[in-house]
Design a protein around this motif. Structure first.
Motif, short mmCIF file in Angstrom:
data_model
loop_
_atom_site.label_atom_id
_atom_site.label_comp_id
_atom_site.label_asym_id
_atom_site.label_seq_id
_atom_site.Cartn_x
_atom_site.Cartn_y
_atom_site.Cartn_z
N ALA A 1 42.82 23.60 23.63
CA ALA A 1 41.65 23.98 24.42
C ALA A 1 42.15 24.72 25.66
CB ALA A 1 40.85 22.74 24.83
N ALA A 2 41.37 25.65 26.14
CA ALA A 2 41.76 26.45 27.29
C ALA A 2 41.82 25.59 28.55
CB ALA A 2 40.77 27.59 27.51
N GLN A 3 42.76 25.92 29.43
CA GLN A 3 42.83 25.24 30.71
C GLN A 3 41.61 25.61 31.54
OE1 GLN A 3 46.50 26.75 32.34
NE2 GLN A 3 47.54 24.85 31.83
N LEU A 4 41.14 24.65 32.31
CA LEU A 4 40.03 24.92 33.22
C LEU A 4 40.60 25.36 34.56
CD1 LEU A 4 37.70 21.92 32.39
CD2 LEU A 4 37.58 24.25 31.56
N ILE A 5 40.51 26.65 34.81
CA ILE A 5 41.06 27.23 36.03
C ILE A 5 39.89 27.77 36.86
CG2 ILE A 5 42.57 29.02 36.98
CD1 ILE A 5 44.11 28.87 34.30
N PRO A 6 39.74 27.28 38.08
CA PRO A 6 38.63 27.78 38.90
C PRO A 6 38.85 29.24 39.28
CG PRO A 6 40.05 26.33 40.19
CD PRO A 6 40.56 26.29 38.78
N PRO A 7 37.76 29.99 39.45
CA PRO A 7 37.91 31.40 39.84
C PRO A 7 38.48 31.52 41.24
CG PRO A 7 35.61 30.76 39.88
CD PRO A 7 36.37 29.60 39.32
N TYR A 8 39.19 32.60 41.47
CA TYR A 8 39.71 32.90 42.79
C TYR A 8 38.53 33.15 43.73
CZ TYR A 8 42.78 34.96 46.30
OH TYR A 8 43.47 35.22 47.46
N PRO A 9 38.57 32.63 44.95
CA PRO A 9 37.44 32.82 45.87
C PRO A 9 37.04 34.30 45.99
CG PRO A 9 39.01 31.29 46.81
CD PRO A 9 39.64 31.85 45.55
N GLY A 10 35.74 34.54 45.87
CA GLY A 10 35.21 35.89 45.92
C GLY A 10 35.08 36.54 44.56
N HIS A 11 35.58 35.88 43.52
CA HIS A 11 35.54 36.45 42.16
C HIS A 11 34.75 35.56 41.20
CE1 HIS A 11 38.43 39.69 42.93
NE2 HIS A 11 38.94 38.85 43.79
#
Length: 92
Positions: free
Chosen positions: A64-74
């Motif tokens: 399963a894909a890693q849950l990576i939060p979006p970079y701030p502003g993106h």
């Protein structure tokens, strides 16, 4: 003497979010048995409604894909489908 060999089928499901019971929004199939072309699934309908439905049909989840939060502003950038789940089925 007849021997049977096993081959792998791979199913990639892209879900609407990180939960396995969320809806399928994209998919790919790869058939290592030689019974069909290496990639199958030219239908407009997904092979399963959810990842859980694939599990119930005998597919085994192996990534399963890693849950990576979006970079701030993106947070609203359009990019790849990030909720990717890989399933396999071993067939004779």
């Amino acid at each position: 003497m007849t021997t049977s060999s096993t081959r792998q089928q791979v199913l990639v499901l892209y879900l609407s979010d990180s939960a396995l019971d969320s809806h399928v929004v994209g998919w790919s199939r790869y058939d290592g048995t030689g019974r069909t072309s290496p990639t199958t699934g030219d239908s407009d309908e997904p092979p399963y409604e959810t990842g859980v439905a694939a599990l119930r049909d005998g597919w085994r989840l192996f990534q399963a894909a890693q849950l990576i939060p979006p970079y701030p502003g993106h947070e609203y950038d359009v990019s790849f489908l990030k909720h990717e789940f890989f399933f396999e089925r071993i067939v004779t």
